[in-house]
Design an enzyme around this catalytic site. Sequence first.
Site, PDB file in Angstrom:
ATOM      1  N   THR A 198      -8.327  -9.662 -13.192  1.00 13.16           N
ATOM      2  CA  THR A 198      -8.316 -10.716 -12.007  1.00 13.16           C
ATOM      3  C   THR A 198      -8.868 -11.994 -12.522  1.00 13.16           C
ATOM      4  O   THR A 198      -8.635 -13.074 -12.255  1.00 13.16           O
ATOM      5  CB  THR A 198      -8.745 -10.015 -10.776  1.00 13.16           C
ATOM      6  OG1 THR A 198     -10.172  -9.800 -10.941  1.00 13.16           O
ATOM      7  CG2 THR A 198      -8.050  -8.953 -10.487  1.00 13.16           C
ATOM      8  N   LEU A 244      -7.919 -14.497  -8.813  1.00 11.06           N
ATOM      9  CA  LEU A 244      -7.040 -13.719  -7.965  1.00 11.06           C
ATOM     10  C   LEU A 244      -7.069 -12.339  -7.950  1.00 11.06           C
ATOM     11  O   LEU A 244      -6.810 -11.892  -9.201  1.00 11.06           O
ATOM     12  CB  LEU A 244      -5.795 -14.530  -8.107  1.00 11.06           C
ATOM     13  CG  LEU A 244      -4.643 -14.266  -6.981  1.00 11.06           C
ATOM     14  CD1 LEU A 244      -5.026 -14.755  -5.763  1.00 11.06           C
ATOM     15  CD2 LEU A 244      -3.345 -14.817  -7.612  1.00 11.06           C
ATOM     16  N   HIS A 245      -7.312 -11.693  -6.870  1.00 12.91           N
ATOM     17  CA  HIS A 245      -7.647 -10.222  -6.958  1.00 12.91           C
ATOM     18  C   HIS A 245      -6.496  -9.332  -6.488  1.00 12.91           C
ATOM     19  O   HIS A 245      -5.646  -8.776  -7.194  1.00 12.91           O
ATOM     20  CB  HIS A 245      -8.954  -9.734  -6.204  1.00 12.91           C
ATOM     21  CG  HIS A 245     -10.232 -10.459  -6.878  1.00 12.91           C
ATOM     22  ND1 HIS A 245     -10.358 -10.349  -8.197  1.00 12.91           N
ATOM     23  CD2 HIS A 245     -11.071 -11.313  -6.129  1.00 12.91           C
ATOM     24  CE1 HIS A 245     -11.747 -11.226  -8.123  1.00 12.91           C
ATOM     25  NE2 HIS A 245     -12.009 -11.614  -7.200  1.00 12.91           N
ATOM     26  N   GLY A 246      -6.181  -9.558  -5.001  1.00  6.01           N
ATOM     27  CA  GLY A 246      -5.151  -8.726  -4.303  1.00  6.01           C
ATOM     28  C   GLY A 246      -3.856  -8.702  -4.883  1.00  6.01           C
ATOM     29  O   GLY A 246      -3.102  -7.503  -5.139  1.00  6.01           O
TER      30      GLY A 246
END
Length: 316
Positions: A198, A244-246
């Site tokens: 991420t 940016l993770h999700g």
Amino acid sequence: MRELICITDPGQEQAVALLAILASPEEFHVQAIVAGAGNTTLDHTVENVFKVLELAGPETDAPRIPVHRGVARPLIRPLVTAAHVHGETGLDGYDFPPVAGRASDEPGVAAIIRLCRAAPPGGITIAQFCSMTTLAVALTEAPDIAAHIDQVVMMAGAYFEVGNITPAAEFNVFVDPHAAAIVLGSGIRLVMLPLDVTHQLRNTRARLDAFSALGTRCGRAVDELLTFSEAFDLAKYGWDGAPLHGPVVPLYLLRPELFHGREINARVETSSELTMGMLVADWWGVTGLPANVFYARDVDAEPFYAELTARIARLP
């Protein structure tokens, strides 16, 4: 088409991940969304799920998806939240109207057990976005459901990038390390998408502007939400965009070829206060222990953002 159960605690970037899933009805049949505590408290995360579903609107499958309340606190430790990043509601930054939806009376753990048992062997995919408490409780109460889960694809952990909530631990694992240890020891096929990936996905201004340029309410919402939550990370890292993770979870399921890694053994520290929640990732195979996760190390950022933007463009 994948039969999907989402376990989430939205969170701006998880809202974007859910929108990408809702924009992909040919690939995903979402049987349930289970809200858990993490980024904020359970009452807020339940409401935030409905904010996202209602933003996507009746033009999508969103209205038919059942929403369930997951477990409200970690197995052993006090709940740690991330209001310093996401705001008190967890979805600060966009002016959502009051929600109309109401969570199911069936608890999230019971729903997971019921849906898994109703599926054929390997028939369910778990999209795991947050702490693993609810899934761990379901697996503990009903170990037989493991045989019905094809894989758990999780945004969790870190090795090369170490921690983002403590020097040693990634947030989702740190919130409930004991639950993470249960899931990692479950024998289910696991895909771990960590900070190492991420942190290669940075929300530059050009990438965020591309969402608003779609000219849709969902595109504008993505830009505004991620712009709000990036302030903390921009100050912390000094990069040209926040990580940016999700969305790595749905993008892995849609485009696995964009991710590169290897099968490794991974365990979680649950005893030391200094390194609580640290992922002990045996990247180099020094322990000789059997692999229990596919651990992603790299991601192709440009096609990732192109695919994510194209998915959001499908929404109103």
